[in-house]
Write a protein that holds these residues in place. Sequence first.
Motif, PDB file in Angstrom:
ATOM      1  N   GLU A  44      38.733  62.932  30.307  1.00 20.49           N
ATOM      2  CA  GLU A  44      39.136  61.533  30.194  1.00 20.49           C
ATOM      3  C   GLU A  44      38.316  60.910  29.073  1.00 20.49           C
ATOM      4  OE1 GLU A  44      39.098  57.458  32.804  1.00 20.49           O
ATOM      5  OE2 GLU A  44      39.543  59.361  33.792  1.00 20.49           O
ATOM      6  N   ILE A  45      38.993  60.258  28.132  1.00 16.95           N
ATOM      7  CA  ILE A  45      38.327  59.637  26.992  1.00 16.95           C
ATOM      8  C   ILE A  45      38.643  58.153  27.013  1.00 16.95           C
ATOM      9  CG2 ILE A  45      38.231  59.493  24.492  1.00 16.95           C
ATOM     10  CD1 ILE A  45      39.039  62.458  24.438  1.00 16.95           C
ATOM     11  N   ASN A  46      37.618  57.320  27.004  1.00 18.58           N
ATOM     12  CA  ASN A  46      37.778  55.874  26.901  1.00 18.58           C
ATOM     13  C   ASN A  46      37.120  55.446  25.595  1.00 18.58           C
ATOM     14  OD1 ASN A  46      38.974  55.418  29.511  1.00 18.58           O
ATOM     15  ND2 ASN A  46      36.977  55.971  30.332  1.00 18.58           N
ATOM     16  N   ALA A  47      37.885  54.841  24.701  1.00 17.16           N
ATOM     17  CA  ALA A  47      37.342  54.451  23.403  1.00 17.16           C
ATOM     18  C   ALA A  47      37.761  53.041  23.057  1.00 17.16           C
ATOM     19  CB  ALA A  47      37.828  55.412  22.331  1.00 17.16           C
ATOM     20  N   SER A  48      36.849  52.322  22.403  1.00 22.22           N
ATOM     21  CA  SER A  48      37.196  51.010  21.865  1.00 22.22           C
ATOM     22  C   SER A  48      36.609  50.896  20.470  1.00 22.22           C
ATOM     23  CB  SER A  48      36.671  49.892  22.762  1.00 22.22           C
ATOM     24  OG  SER A  48      35.266  49.875  22.729  1.00 22.22           O
ATOM     25  N   SER A  49      37.314  50.181  19.624  1.00 21.28           N
ATOM     26  CA  SER A  49      36.894  50.059  18.236  1.00 21.28           C
ATOM     27  C   SER A  49      37.335  48.724  17.680  1.00 21.28           C
ATOM     28  CB  SER A  49      37.506  51.197  17.417  1.00 21.28           C
ATOM     29  OG  SER A  49      37.233  51.018  16.061  1.00 21.28           O
ATOM     30  N   ASN A  50      36.480  48.124  16.884  1.00 20.56           N
ATOM     31  CA  ASN A  50      36.805  46.883  16.192  1.00 20.56           C
ATOM     32  C   ASN A  50      36.399  47.023  14.734  1.00 20.56           C
ATOM     33  OD1 ASN A  50      37.706  45.387  18.478  1.00 20.56           O
ATOM     34  ND2 ASN A  50      35.577  45.183  19.101  1.00 20.56           N
ATOM     35  N   ASN A  51      37.251  46.523  13.847  1.00 20.86           N
ATOM     36  CA  ASN A  51      36.940  46.504  12.419  1.00 20.86           C
ATOM     37  C   ASN A  51      36.579  47.884  11.877  1.00 20.86           C
ATOM     38  OD1 ASN A  51      37.286  43.685  12.502  1.00 20.86           O
ATOM     39  ND2 ASN A  51      35.177  43.440  13.181  1.00 20.86           N
ATOM     40  N   THR A  52      37.486  48.826  11.988  1.00 23.04           N
ATOM     41  CA  THR A  52      37.276  50.181  11.500  1.00 23.04           C
ATOM     42  C   THR A  52      37.997  50.347  10.175  1.00 23.04           C
ATOM     43  OG1 THR A  52      37.202  50.949  13.776  1.00 23.04           O
ATOM     44  CG2 THR A  52      37.529  52.609  12.099  1.00 23.04           C
ATOM     45  N   THR A  53      37.283  50.878   9.173  1.00 21.94           N
ATOM     46  CA  THR A  53      37.851  51.027   7.843  1.00 21.94           C
ATOM     47  C   THR A  53      37.548  52.404   7.292  1.00 21.94           C
ATOM     48  OG1 THR A  53      37.507  48.675   7.422  1.00 21.94           O
ATOM     49  CG2 THR A  53      37.904  50.073   5.511  1.00 21.94           C
ATOM     50  N   ALA A  54      38.548  53.050   6.706  1.00 25.07           N
ATOM     51  CA  ALA A  54      38.354  54.305   5.980  1.00 25.07           C
ATOM     52  C   ALA A  54      38.901  54.108   4.573  1.00 25.07           C
ATOM     53  CB  ALA A  54      39.072  55.453   6.667  1.00 25.07           C
ATOM     54  N   VAL A  55      38.106  54.497   3.573  1.00 25.37           N
ATOM     55  CA  VAL A  55      38.486  54.309   2.184  1.00 25.37           C
ATOM     56  C   VAL A  55      38.342  55.634   1.447  1.00 25.37           C
ATOM     57  CG1 VAL A  55      37.959  53.100   0.041  1.00 25.37           C
ATOM     58  CG2 VAL A  55      37.670  51.933   2.224  1.00 25.37           C
ATOM     59  N   ALA A  56      39.352  56.022   0.689  1.00 22.90           N
ATOM     60  CA  ALA A  56      39.293  57.234  -0.131  1.00 22.90           C
ATOM     61  C   ALA A  56      39.603  56.866  -1.576  1.00 22.90           C
ATOM     62  CB  ALA A  56      40.279  58.268   0.373  1.00 22.90           C
ATOM     63  N   VAL A  57      38.745  57.291  -2.485  1.00 22.73           N
ATOM     64  CA  VAL A  57      38.921  57.016  -3.912  1.00 22.73           C
ATOM     65  C   VAL A  57      38.595  58.282  -4.678  1.00 22.73           C
ATOM     66  CG1 VAL A  57      38.166  55.621  -5.852  1.00 22.73           C
ATOM     67  CG2 VAL A  57      38.243  54.617  -3.579  1.00 22.73           C
TER      68      VAL A  57
END
Length: 103
Positions: free
Chosen positions: A36-49
């Motif tokens: 069982e996985i419980n996850a919470s996230s706020n303001n997540t950003t991934a950037v690739a350049v």
Amino acid sequence: MSKRFSMVWCAVFLVGAGIPLSCLAQKTTRIQGNTEINASSNNTTAVAVGSNVVAKNRVGVVQGDKKGNTRINVSTSNVTTVVSGRNKKACTNIGAIVSDECK
């Protein structure tokens, strides 16, 4: 400063400097049994350049082989995945069982 936020800025710096991010790569997980996985996230950003770079956002995700029951509960907001350049991919997976198709 959160660990996730620090890793994102570290990744942005390293990509901008042309350094590969193999140190931040996650390994495939094999699940055998009830999970069982419980996850919470706020303001997540991934950037690739740059060349040969992929931007991935994965919240509450199981990657790899799975046997048995799996329950995933996810609460997330403000997820941003940005990629620039030629022949690049941006992947966002939230609350899923996935393969590693985003290469």
